[in-house]
Design a protein around this motif. Sequence first.
Motif, mmCIF file in Angstrom:
data_model
loop_
_atom_site.group_PDB
_atom_site.id
_atom_site.type_symbol
_atom_site.label_atom_id
_atom_site.label_comp_id
_atom_site.label_asym_id
_atom_site.label_seq_id
_atom_site.Cartn_x
_atom_site.Cartn_y
_atom_site.Cartn_z
ATOM 1 N N ALA A 69 -4.142 -1.079 -1.442
ATOM 2 C CA ALA A 69 -4.151 -2.545 -1.486
ATOM 3 C C ALA A 69 -5.518 -3.054 -1.943
ATOM 4 O O ALA A 69 -5.605 -3.994 -2.731
ATOM 5 C CB ALA A 69 -3.801 -3.114 -0.114
ATOM 6 N N GLY A 70 -6.574 -2.402 -1.477
ATOM 7 C CA GLY A 70 -7.927 -2.783 -1.876
ATOM 8 C C GLY A 70 -8.198 -2.574 -3.357
ATOM 9 O O GLY A 70 -9.051 -3.244 -3.945
ATOM 10 N N LEU A 71 -7.476 -1.643 -3.966
ATOM 11 C CA LEU A 71 -7.608 -1.396 -5.399
ATOM 12 C C LEU A 71 -6.801 -2.393 -6.225
ATOM 13 O O LEU A 71 -6.849 -2.367 -7.454
ATOM 14 C CB LEU A 71 -7.164 0.031 -5.732
ATOM 15 N N GLY A 72 -6.045 -3.257 -5.551
ATOM 16 C CA GLY A 72 -5.306 -4.295 -6.247
ATOM 17 C C GLY A 72 -3.825 -4.026 -6.448
ATOM 18 O O GLY A 72 -3.123 -4.848 -7.025
ATOM 19 N N TYR A 73 -3.330 -2.902 -5.965
ATOM 20 C CA TYR A 73 -1.897 -2.636 -6.079
ATOM 21 C C TYR A 73 -1.137 -3.518 -5.093
ATOM 22 O O TYR A 73 -1.630 -3.802 -4.006
ATOM 23 C CB TYR A 73 -1.581 -1.165 -5.811
ATOM 24 N N ARG A 74 0.053 -3.950 -5.484
ATOM 25 C CA ARG A 74 0.872 -4.807 -4.625
ATOM 26 C C ARG A 74 2.241 -4.206 -4.342
ATOM 27 O O ARG A 74 2.916 -4.631 -3.425
ATOM 28 C CB ARG A 74 1.045 -6.194 -5.264
#
Length: 66
Positions: free
Chosen positions: A24-29
């Motif tokens: 999530a911190g890497l931007g995956y949703r």
Amino acid sequence: MIKLAVSSYCLNHLPTDEALATLAGLGYRRLELVAFGDGRTPDATGPAEALAELVGRHGLELVALY
């Protein structure tokens, strides 16, 4: 627009909560969750709501279960 999903398997060496927080911190949703039920990964034989809640805590959407 392409909607990407990431598999939790790529961080299978981490505890599940840590792996999901990292993704999530890497931007995956969107998440493809690997659920072997081996003590390190979630058990897919339980209620679907429990898995949805697990990934939802990290702002992720569950799109596939392996």
